[in-house]
Design an enzyme around this catalytic site. Structure first.
Site, PDB file in Angstrom:
ATOM      1  N   SER A 147       0.840  -1.197   0.000  1.00 13.08           N
ATOM      2  CA  SER A 147       0.000   0.000   0.000  1.00 13.08           C
ATOM      3  C   SER A 147       0.873   1.245   0.000  1.00 13.08           C
ATOM      4  O   SER A 147       1.951   1.258   0.614  1.00 13.08           O
ATOM      5  CB  SER A 147      -0.858  -0.047   1.264  1.00 13.08           C
ATOM      6  OG  SER A 147      -1.315   1.226   1.604  1.00 13.08           O
ATOM      7  N   TYR A 207      -1.778  -0.467  10.415  1.00 13.58           N
ATOM      8  CA  TYR A 207      -1.986  -1.110   9.106  1.00 13.58           C
ATOM      9  C   TYR A 207      -0.757  -0.928   8.219  1.00 13.58           C
ATOM     10  O   TYR A 207      -0.234  -1.886   7.644  1.00 13.58           O
ATOM     11  CB  TYR A 207      -3.227  -0.504   8.433  1.00 13.58           C
ATOM     12  CG  TYR A 207      -3.375  -0.914   6.992  1.00 13.58           C
ATOM     13  CD1 TYR A 207      -3.774  -2.209   6.655  1.00 13.58           C
ATOM     14  CD2 TYR A 207      -3.099  -0.015   5.950  1.00 13.58           C
ATOM     15  CE1 TYR A 207      -3.887  -2.591   5.331  1.00 13.58           C
ATOM     16  CE2 TYR A 207      -3.217  -0.395   4.627  1.00 13.58           C
ATOM     17  CZ  TYR A 207      -3.611  -1.681   4.323  1.00 13.58           C
ATOM     18  OH  TYR A 207      -3.720  -2.067   3.006  1.00 13.58           O
ATOM     19  N   LYS A 209       2.067  -3.743   6.581  1.00 15.76           N
ATOM     20  CA  LYS A 209       2.421  -3.890   5.154  1.00 15.76           C
ATOM     21  C   LYS A 209       3.927  -3.708   4.974  1.00 15.76           C
ATOM     22  O   LYS A 209       4.564  -4.412   4.196  1.00 15.76           O
ATOM     23  CB  LYS A 209       1.657  -2.852   4.313  1.00 15.76           C
ATOM     24  CG  LYS A 209       0.166  -3.119   4.230  1.00 15.76           C
ATOM     25  CD  LYS A 209      -0.106  -4.383   3.432  1.00 15.76           C
ATOM     26  CE  LYS A 209      -1.559  -4.756   3.382  1.00 15.76           C
ATOM     27  NZ  LYS A 209      -1.816  -6.049   2.735  1.00 15.76           N
TER      28      LYS A 209
HETATM   29  P1  NAD Z   1     -10.954  -7.268   0.841  1.00 13.90           P
HETATM   30  O1  NAD Z   1     -11.189  -7.218   2.302  1.00 13.90           O
HETATM   31  O2  NAD Z   1     -12.116  -7.127  -0.070  1.00 13.90           O
HETATM   32  O3  NAD Z   1     -10.173  -8.605   0.460  1.00 13.90           O
HETATM   33  C1  NAD Z   1      -9.337  -9.269   1.372  1.00 13.90           C
HETATM   34  C2  NAD Z   1      -9.771 -10.724   1.383  1.00 13.90           C
HETATM   35  O4  NAD Z   1      -8.960 -11.440   2.329  1.00 13.90           O
HETATM   36  C3  NAD Z   1     -11.236 -10.907   1.818  1.00 13.90           C
HETATM   37  O5  NAD Z   1     -11.873 -11.731   0.869  1.00 13.90           O
HETATM   38  C4  NAD Z   1     -11.129 -11.573   3.175  1.00 13.90           C
HETATM   39  O6  NAD Z   1     -12.220 -12.437   3.439  1.00 13.90           O
HETATM   40  C5  NAD Z   1      -9.817 -12.304   3.066  1.00 13.90           C
HETATM   41  N1  NAD Z   1      -9.166 -12.547   4.358  1.00 13.90           N
HETATM   42  C6  NAD Z   1      -9.036 -11.687   5.396  1.00 13.90           C
HETATM   43  N2  NAD Z   1      -8.378 -12.292   6.409  1.00 13.90           N
HETATM   44  C7  NAD Z   1      -8.087 -13.543   5.978  1.00 13.90           C
HETATM   45  C8  NAD Z   1      -7.418 -14.647   6.576  1.00 13.90           C
HETATM   46  N3  NAD Z   1      -6.932 -14.579   7.836  1.00 13.90           N
HETATM   47  N4  NAD Z   1      -7.291 -15.791   5.863  1.00 13.90           N
HETATM   48  C9  NAD Z   1      -7.801 -15.879   4.602  1.00 13.90           C
HETATM   49  N5  NAD Z   1      -8.443 -14.874   3.991  1.00 13.90           N
HETATM   50  C10 NAD Z   1      -8.580 -13.716   4.683  1.00 13.90           C
HETATM   51  O7  NAD Z   1      -9.841  -6.168   0.512  1.00 13.90           O
HETATM   52  P2  NAD Z   1      -9.273  -5.665  -0.884  1.00 13.90           P
HETATM   53  O8  NAD Z   1      -9.634  -4.247  -1.014  1.00 13.90           O
HETATM   54  O9  NAD Z   1      -9.605  -6.617  -1.958  1.00 13.90           O
HETATM   55  O10 NAD Z   1      -7.722  -5.707  -0.553  1.00 13.90           O
HETATM   56  C11 NAD Z   1      -6.899  -6.789  -0.911  1.00 13.90           C
HETATM   57  C12 NAD Z   1      -5.496  -6.536  -0.379  1.00 13.90           C
HETATM   58  O11 NAD Z   1      -5.023  -5.287  -0.904  1.00 13.90           O
HETATM   59  C13 NAD Z   1      -5.419  -6.401   1.139  1.00 13.90           C
HETATM   60  O12 NAD Z   1      -4.226  -7.032   1.582  1.00 13.90           O
HETATM   61  C14 NAD Z   1      -5.333  -4.909   1.370  1.00 13.90           C
HETATM   62  O13 NAD Z   1      -4.635  -4.580   2.554  1.00 13.90           O
HETATM   63  C15 NAD Z   1      -4.559  -4.455   0.136  1.00 13.90           C
HETATM   64  N6  NAD Z   1      -4.810  -3.057  -0.207  1.00 13.90           N
HETATM   65  C16 NAD Z   1      -6.100  -2.647  -0.399  1.00 13.90           C
HETATM   66  C17 NAD Z   1      -6.345  -1.306  -0.694  1.00 13.90           C
HETATM   67  C18 NAD Z   1      -7.755  -0.808  -0.857  1.00 13.90           C
HETATM   68  O14 NAD Z   1      -7.978   0.396  -0.718  1.00 13.90           O
HETATM   69  N7  NAD Z   1      -8.736  -1.644  -1.181  1.00 13.90           N
HETATM   70  C19 NAD Z   1      -5.279  -0.405  -0.802  1.00 13.90           C
HETATM   71  C20 NAD Z   1      -3.972  -0.874  -0.635  1.00 13.90           C
HETATM   72  C21 NAD Z   1      -3.754  -2.215  -0.337  1.00 13.90           C
END
Ligand code: NAD
Ligand code: UDP
Length: 339
Positions: free
Chosen positions: A124, A148, A152
């Site tokens: 991120s 958070y 990361k």
């Molecule tokens: P999201 O919450 O929709 O997807 C994350 C998925 O991981 C979910 O389906 C959740 O059920 C699953 N999950 C959570 N804990 C888990 C565990 N212990 N074991 C197995 N599965 C688990 O989020 P997203 O927006 O799709 O983000 C995906 C990744 O990208 C994340 O790591 C997030 O930190 C990173 N990210 C997201 C953003 C954003 O703004 N959406 C920005 C930067 C980074």
């Protein structure tokens, strides 16, 4: 390639499954459905007209994850699974370190068990902290501020050290800016639980009548109109960056960091205006105090990804807003069937 996709039922994961399959790859999902529903995978399956194999499994469960790896024999992993709410991370630090850091270590152990050495990791732009200059390039100092962002940053460090000890391996650290948008079909999209923290889902819930008005967090920043500026990236462009990253990882060794953004910042007021146009309705808003921890502006220099991955964002602000409106108006309660 056979690609294990952790967190594949989530927002970015589902969009990435579609692009992976379109590019001829074979994904397998592990997700514990902490922040997702099986219905999301059903819809991906409808869109790609084939089943999406998955296991309901926690990334901290080494035994289950190793079993999946032994059966599926991944050639590469895309690691989305994680907890992602900045505010919540301050209240639940142990959970955030456990899932985001310990979960990454457990995943590496399962990968090692089957000799898989390629991984693309969801990092991120929050790892940079307060900008010393903009746009951020990958050489910008990293001073993560929230729990958070620290998780990361730690996971990036672990993966980088792991690659150094496994020099034939490839680690792709993708630093996302602000993912928004939905699939063009309006069948999958972002489905936050409770009150959305992020701007785009909040605006779209106001547009669809689920919320009265948007609170704009500050209009006294040092930006063109005083409201916060961010680099919004369409989730389909972001998904395609993952495909490019695994394909790059197939032919390279090393640990690489890439910013994934458009390089174009938009203010909160720009976003409101663009969404009003896409949804053809007013978005009521009120200016309130700044949100603690927010910076004035964030913008990516994404030229490294263009140079090495051959990836560039193609979809602009109108496509972002139109696709969110398409998803939100067709699914006012998100994936309600699955909750
Ligand atoms: P999201 O919450 O929709 O997807 C994350 C998925 O991981 C979910 O389906 C959740 O059920 C699953 N999950 C959570 N804990 C888990 C565990 N212990 N074991 C197995 N599965 C688990 O989020 P997203 O927006 O799709 O983000 C995906 C990744 O990208 C994340 O790591 C997030 O930190 C990173 N990210 C997201 C953003 C954003 O703004 N959406 C920005 C930067 C980074
Ligand atoms: N924002 C806002 N009202 C909201 C949510 C967000 O004014 O209800 C602003 C926020 O201050 C920031 C921008 O919108 O300037 C993007 O915020 P978001 O939470 O989506 O992303 P992040 O802060 O993680 O970059």
């Amino acid at each position: 390639m056979r690609v294990l996709v952790t967190g594949g039922a989530g927002y970015i994961g589902t969009h990435t499954l579609i692009e992976l399959i379109a590019a001829g790859h074979e994904p397998y999902v592990v997700d514990n459905f902490d922040n997702a529903v099986p219905e999301a995978l059903n819809r991906v399956s409808e869109l790609v007209q084939r089943p999406i194999p998955f296991t309901d499994c926690d990334v901290r469960d080494r035994k289950a994850l190793t079993e999946v790896c032994e059966t599926f024999r991944p050639e590469a992993v895309i690691h989305f699974a994680g907890l992602k709410a900045v505010g919540e991370s301050e209240e639940r630090p142990r959970d955030y370190y456990d899932v985001n850091v310990a979960g990454t270590l457990t995943l590496l152990a399962a990968m090692e068990a089957v000799g898989c050495r390629r991984i693309v990791f969801s990092s991120s732009a929050t790892v940079y902290g307060v900008p010393e200059y903009l746009p951020y390039d990958e050489a910008h100092p990293t001073v993560p501020l929230s729990v958070y962002a620290k998780t990361k940053h730690m996971a990036e460090g672990i993966l980088t050290d792991w690659q150094r000890a496994n020099p034939e391996g490839a680690v792709m650290l993708l630093r996302y800016f602000n993912p928004v948008g939905a699939h063009v079909s309006s069948r999958i999209g972002e489905d936050p639980q409770g009150i959305p923290n992020n701007l785009m889902p909040f605006i779209s819930q106001v547009a669809v009548g689920r919320r009265d008005k948007l609170m704009v967090f500050g209009d006294d920043y040092d930006t063109a109109d005083g409201t916060g500026v961010r680099d919004y990236i369409h989730v389909t462009d972001l998904a395609r960056a993952h495909v490019k990253a695994i394909e790059f990882a197939e032919h390279t060794a090393g640990a690489e960091v890439f910013n994934i953004g458009t390089g174009q910042g938009y203010s909160v007021l720009d976003m409101i205006r663009a969404f009003e146009k896409a949804a053809d309705r007013p978005i009521p808003y009120e200016v309130t105090d700044r949100r603690p921890g927010d910076v004035a502006a964030m913008e990516a220099d994404a030229s490294r990804a263009a140079k090495h991955l051959g990836w560039r964002a193609e979809l602009g602000l109108d496509a972002m807003c139109e696709s969110v409106w398409g998803w939100q108006s067709a699914n006012p309660q998100g994936y309600e069937e699955g909750r």
